[in-house]
Design a protein around this motif. Structure first.
Motif, short mmCIF file in Angstrom:
data_model
loop_
_atom_site.label_atom_id
_atom_site.label_comp_id
_atom_site.label_asym_id
_atom_site.label_seq_id
_atom_site.Cartn_x
_atom_site.Cartn_y
_atom_site.Cartn_z
N ASN A 52 35.07 49.59 42.26
CA ASN A 52 35.95 49.49 41.10
C ASN A 52 35.26 48.96 39.84
N GLU A 53 34.28 48.08 40.01
CA GLU A 53 33.69 47.43 38.83
C GLU A 53 32.20 47.64 38.67
N ASP A 66 35.01 47.27 47.81
CA ASP A 66 36.04 47.65 46.85
C ASP A 66 35.67 47.19 45.44
#
Length: 190
Positions: free
Chosen positions: A10-11, A6
């Motif tokens: 996301n980053e 995740d």
């Protein structure tokens, strides 16, 4: 590891089909809660394996490795990329190539920190072609110690490192296995 996947989704920033930038949580700014969870995951995988020491390469491997060593309650040693005034003699030295930095460098560990008979868990942030992991494994074996396994935070499965390490007889445990880096994002091995 879902939390890591995740975070990457996301980053992480895909810079090319071979380069993933994760400096917001792993190799510039560090997410300590995520590193603790990573350390606990590696420690759980190697519980009962007789690990006496954790080894990594400076600097991006230090955060996950220290959390692994803390959880296993064993010392952490990190291979230095540059010799210093205090690290000069009686060293294990290996040459490793960095895919990300596109440079060869010598890594060194003081002989007093690796001794015969130890069981060493190698932890690294990325696995591409396996050069850093092989270099650290050669140092462990030169010390008369054995490699308990190699823990990788992010494996680029589309490159040959994991296969080469496994073919050489090493246990490899990767928490996030990337199948492809595309303009649309990161695709994980299912």
């Amino acid at each position: 590891m879902k939390a890591l996947q995740d975070k990457i989704r996301n980053e992480g920033i895909v810079l090319s089909e071979t380069v993933l930038k994760v400096d917001s949580f792993l190799n510039h700014q560090v997410d300590p809660q995520l590193m603790l969870a990573i350390g606990q995951c590696f420690a759980g995988a190697y519980e009962g394996e007789g690990v006496t020491k954790v080894l990594t390469l400076e600097s991006s491997g230090i955060a996950p490795a220290v959390m692994t060593a803390l959880t296993l309650q064993v010392p952490l040693v990190f291979a230095r990329k540059q010799k210093s005034l205090t690290l000069r003699d009686d060293l294990y030295v290996e040459e490793v190539y960095s895919f990300t930095k596109q440079v060869k460098s010598e890594v060194a560990i003081s002989r007093k920190f690796l001794t015969p008979g130890e069981r060493v868990l190698i932890i690294d942030d990325f696995l591409a072609y396996g050069e850093a992991a092989f270099g650290m494994a050669r140092i462990v074996e030169a010390a008369g110690a054995s490699v308990a396994g190699i823990g990788i935070v992010i494996e680029k499965s589309f490159q040959s490192g994991a296969d080469k390490l496994k073919e050489a007889g090493y246990r490899v445990d990767s928490l996030a296995r990337i199948a492809a880096l595309t303009p649309d994002g990161v695709q994980f091995v299912e």
